[in-house]
Design an enzyme around this catalytic site. Sequence first.
Site, PDB file in Angstrom:
ATOM      1  N   ASP A 333       0.861  -1.165   0.000  1.00  0.00           N
ATOM      2  CA  ASP A 333       0.000   0.000   0.000  1.00  0.00           C
ATOM      3  C   ASP A 333       0.909   1.229   0.000  1.00  0.00           C
ATOM      4  O   ASP A 333       2.105   1.130   0.294  1.00  0.00           O
ATOM      5  CB  ASP A 333      -0.882  -0.022   1.253  1.00  0.00           C
ATOM      6  CG  ASP A 333      -1.808   1.180   1.332  1.00  0.00           C
ATOM      7  OD1 ASP A 333      -2.338   1.581   0.281  1.00  0.00           O
ATOM      8  OD2 ASP A 333      -1.992   1.715   2.438  1.00  0.00           O
ATOM      9  N   ASP A 560      -1.276  -1.068   6.213  1.00  0.00           N
ATOM     10  CA  ASP A 560      -1.319  -0.510   7.561  1.00  0.00           C
ATOM     11  C   ASP A 560      -2.277  -1.259   8.474  1.00  0.00           C
ATOM     12  O   ASP A 560      -2.469  -0.869   9.622  1.00  0.00           O
ATOM     13  CB  ASP A 560      -1.678   0.985   7.534  1.00  0.00           C
ATOM     14  CG  ASP A 560      -3.019   1.243   6.875  1.00  0.00           C
ATOM     15  OD1 ASP A 560      -3.792   0.284   6.711  1.00  0.00           O
ATOM     16  OD2 ASP A 560      -3.285   2.406   6.520  1.00  0.00           O
ATOM     17  N   ASP A 564      -6.551  -2.050   4.519  1.00  0.00           N
ATOM     18  CA  ASP A 564      -6.046  -3.075   3.611  1.00  0.00           C
ATOM     19  C   ASP A 564      -6.488  -4.463   4.028  1.00  0.00           C
ATOM     20  O   ASP A 564      -5.896  -5.454   3.591  1.00  0.00           O
ATOM     21  CB  ASP A 564      -4.516  -3.025   3.565  1.00  0.00           C
ATOM     22  CG  ASP A 564      -4.005  -1.883   2.719  1.00  0.00           C
ATOM     23  OD1 ASP A 564      -4.153  -1.954   1.501  1.00  0.00           O
ATOM     24  OD2 ASP A 564      -3.480  -0.918   3.286  1.00  0.00           O
TER      25      ASP A 564
END
Length: 695
Positions: A333, A560, A564
């Site tokens: 990410d 994180d 996600d």
Amino acid sequence: MPSPPEAPTRFVIFRPKTQFTLSLVAGAFLLAGFIVERLGQPWGEWLVWASLGLGLIYGLEAAWASLRNLVFDIDVLMAVGALLAAYVGHPEEGALLLFLFVFAGALEDLATLRAEREIASLHALMPEGALVWRENAWQTAPAESLIPGDRIKVRPGERIPADARLLTGTTSLDQSAITGESMPRDVGPGDELFAGTINTDDAVDASVLRPVSESSLAKILNLVTAAREARRPVQRFIDRISQPYALSVLCISTVVALVWWLVFRVPLIGTAQSPGALYTAITLLIVASPCAIIIATPVATLAAIARAARAGVLVKGGEAFDRLANVGAMCFDKTGTLTRGRPRLYEAHPVAWSDGPKLLALAAALEADSTHPIAHAVREAASERNLPPATVDDINHTTAAGLEGRFNGRKVRLGRYSFAEPVIPLCLRNRVKDVLDKVQDRGHVAVVVALQGTPDPHPISDPHPADGPHVGEAAVLIMADSVRPGAERLVADLHALDIRPVRMLTGDNAVTAARVAEALRLDAFDADLQPSDKQRILGTIRRDLARQGRTHRGVAHIGDGINDAPALAAADVAIGMGNIGTAAALESSDIVLLADDLSRIPWAVGLARRTARTITFNLIFAMSIIVVMAVLTLVGSRTGHPIPLSVGVLAHEGGTVVVVLVSLLLLRFPDVPRNTPANNPPCPNSPRLKPSAVR
């Protein structure tokens, strides 16, 4: 909260250190007895029997503990082997077996305790007491008694007793024991303090956020404890077959004794010069025992988990290590993972004659009481540049527009261009727009700070006269989300581990994503994604690996742990880029990085692969000893070259010692490379512009 590991037994004599010491005493008796017997002294045999007796204290205790639980295992085999060796007239070889067996067992226990001490050291981070405000006075109270809302004081050198929010004062926190980070973390009012960290500077007051049992450190301890108890698939398999295997070894040894005695007409007991069938069976029983195989996996896994925890990497068990070792591609990410998730001001770009540092100081004064991420970036930049604080009066905030105040009677505005435009001199407005366009084309964030001028017929010839009117000024404050430490070397380090592609999956816009991908030299990136898109892309990467013949390789996703969750669930390995207080990352990931440092990811992969190689070596080495020694024992006994029982004992127990020592080397796995200014610059592709000039 889990408590530290307890002593293995309540009797001092059976504790690992005592067992280790007495095993050495037994070895000394055996060696002395051997030497004395060779010198022709009859009392040397008593020293041998004394050595055997010491060994039997531990051998019989372990065997009885197994039989009491209706388990037939390696401990029973070793006790039976030693007693039979003494029965057939070879007490010295029974003593040698027990000496090495007890010595190896003590070494294994000490190795396990050392690895557990690495983990249990986290327990020592929790202070027992706290200074809390109760009944209109500061009182010392047990940390466990703290409840949300309690006001606590933490003095220099003390540990934070519970997760809390800083109320008054500023200080620095040493988090190295938990996260592995060497640099203290600066905190101010409103920042969260985590249990177990050390206050290194000034005394501060804080408000407790949650009880000690629910603190971030308590969650970490629970995870590490669970990881220590979790078993790899290969270990679960070994556990299932260990008892049937031990029974099989006993049965096969019994069959060998009977066949050699009844079929091959070998004497059952035999003599010192011609060992009998029972002697061959005892040797086979010892060399075929799976002692080294049983400990090949757990000792290595525990050592690796302890080493990772010491570096701020929480691994939830050996199975997570297995999957991490087999990763062939990684996806990241962006916001909060590759980047910090908050802007950083890189440049206060002055337009024409404007004074950039002065305008930045004014912007910091306007943002003095704001909690907005941009305000934090402005104040941080002013502090880094050692700009003296400016005095701005009558500060007002206009929602979704900006801030306005007065500096020496002149208006100063900070915010969107449309909000600052009335204060910007007419001759500078087009230049400000040009700068904003260039900045935005690069995917950066920019705000305008402008200081109103006063009438002056000749502003260009004397922009800053000592007396009289002043000329208006303007600057563009250029910001971008800063990358995490270790990001610059991330792709190269992962490629060196044959992990590719290294790909970014983000919901951010394509312009910003392209800037980060180019700066970090990622293999590919995808922007404007929904959570379901990330799942789809992970499946595509997995199929690509299969087409390349890398079917054994998996895909890791690093996020994180909050937005996600679908991608982390779809990945073969879910790695949470959290900090010590990120509950979602702790709960939803197979592996959690407690430190704000991406270099720990390739480091963790390297540790996982070293662990896998160590376990593979241990298992192959242990099985090779069993197969080779078993064949030599059977063949040698039929060809007139019998394998001495002492050689079988040395091979079996020596293999166990080697397995333990090789596993312990994982505790000495090299440290995570430290990020320095030389290899970790503040920001790649820094968005600096050439100073503007009036045409």
